[in-house]
Scaffold this active site. Structure first.
Site, PDB file in Angstrom:
ATOM      1  N   HIS A 195      -3.315   6.846   2.845  1.00 32.28           N
ATOM      2  CA  HIS A 195      -3.433   5.389   3.319  1.00 32.28           C
ATOM      3  C   HIS A 195      -4.911   5.307   3.777  1.00 32.28           C
ATOM      4  O   HIS A 195      -5.586   4.459   3.828  1.00 32.28           O
ATOM      5  CB  HIS A 195      -2.327   4.778   4.223  1.00 32.28           C
ATOM      6  N   ARG A 218       0.665   8.314   5.166  1.00 35.07           N
ATOM      7  CA  ARG A 218      -0.452   7.641   6.043  1.00 35.07           C
ATOM      8  C   ARG A 218      -1.819   8.349   5.921  1.00 35.07           C
ATOM      9  O   ARG A 218      -2.739   7.573   5.905  1.00 35.07           O
ATOM     10  CB  ARG A 218       0.214   7.716   7.463  1.00 35.07           C
ATOM     11  N   SER A 258       0.861  -1.337  -0.210  1.00 39.34           N
ATOM     12  CA  SER A 258       0.060  -0.038  -0.202  1.00 39.34           C
ATOM     13  C   SER A 258       0.994   1.105  -0.003  1.00 39.34           C
ATOM     14  O   SER A 258       0.651   2.213  -0.828  1.00 39.34           O
ATOM     15  CB  SER A 258      -1.032   0.161   1.337  1.00 39.34           C
TER      16      SER A 258
END
Lengths: 207, 207
Positions: free
Chosen positions: A40, A37, A14
């Site tokens: 994500h 992040r 990812s």
């Protein structure tokens, strides 16, 4: 059904897709890690273009968390999204939305419950990390508190989401003339998952 | 600072902006109401174009919740986003991610902790409402369980987010040949806020 079942491999892949697709070049490495992040958490690589932060945001957040700063969250979802095992300073995660005093305070101040909950942070705001992932009124209220003399947090992660006041409250945060370190996302997008992902990135370098 | 502080007015104005901007004409009224709340949770009116649901999804969800169906959530953030006071049937909200059995089960099944947590739902899946807002592996695991004989939930809200398996698991849900009622969002977008917003809309008609 055939699919990847190895959690660590899923994370690795990812983050590698995000770093390949997202335009991160305007961010310093410590902030880029945070933006990765945040992306994500929402599945959108173009979030990067709307992330805005003061130059000192990542360092301020990392430093505060390492020295045990408390985290003030506007919503239980934000608090719930913070991975406790990543926190480096045994940091307290505080959400006062359901505090027994909040409802009466909202009535008294003629504001939302989320904004009133911010009022209860005042005594411990100095050096804290504030994480707003839901309510524009909480961010507006916080900025008002600080403008009228409340102590400065070490970092304000201000990422409320929505259609009324979200973009405006984040603009007010980014334009603050108090030198407040901040991290935000321009426009309507935001939310508790993105906000707590930013905390999780600042808390620990592991991906 | 000048901003709207009346929570009810903020909701009204937000929902009115969404109904003005979003293209909802392909949805039946009961589903449109759910899509509006999902959009409210993420700040993106174009989410509508990616929402996909079986024809019976909204009715199945409303009916199950009214008769007290439990809600199985893949993540604590999802559980945390469900407004308990909106639930019509004193519905139990269950998240087994931190159940003491989950870690060992993940090792045994060689899968993620989130997928292993689904295993613990098996005995009560019949007629339940499943809400997956985080992990593609949880959705894949659930579909595998049902394909191999586990009872059918009344509705699967399958809205994991991310870059590895999210789009694929949601495609598998939408293409299920078991007649499972479902609600999903095509592609990478999704997440706990959107998933719990869908539950909150099905639970209660109040906006």
């Amino acid at each position: 059904m055939n699919y990847v079942k190895d959690g660590a491999a899923i994370y690795r892949e990812s983050f590698s897709i995000i770093r390949r697709e997202a335009d991160l070049k305007e961010f310093q490495p410590d902030l880029a890690r945070v933006v990765v992040r945040m992306i994500h958490a929402c599945g959108m690589t173009d979030l990067a273009q709307d992330v805005q932060a003061s130059a000192d945001a990542a360092a301020a957040g990392v430093g505060a968390l390492r020295t045990g700063a408390p985290l003030f969250c506007d919503a239980t979802m934000v608090a719930s999204g913070i991975t406790r095992s990543r926190l480096p300073g045994n940091n307290e995660v505080i959400c006062t939305l359901n505090d027994p005093r909040t409802a009466a305070l909202a009535k008294e101040l003629q504001t939302t419950r989320t904004a009133a909950a911010v009022e209860l942070w005042r005594d411990r705001l100095a050096g804290s990390v504030v994480v707003i992932g839901n309510a524009p009124t909480a961010l507006f209220h916080l900025l008002g508190l600080i403008e009228t003399g409340a102590p400065h947090p070490a970092l304000i992660i201000g990422i409320p989401v929505g259609f009324v006041g979200a973009a405006e409250s984040k603009q007010a945060l980014a334009a603050n003339s108090l030198g407040l370190p901040y991290l935000t996302v321009r426009g309507r997008r935001g939310g508790s998952a993105i906000a707590s992902a930013a905390v999780n990135a600042l808390a620990c370098e592991d991906e």
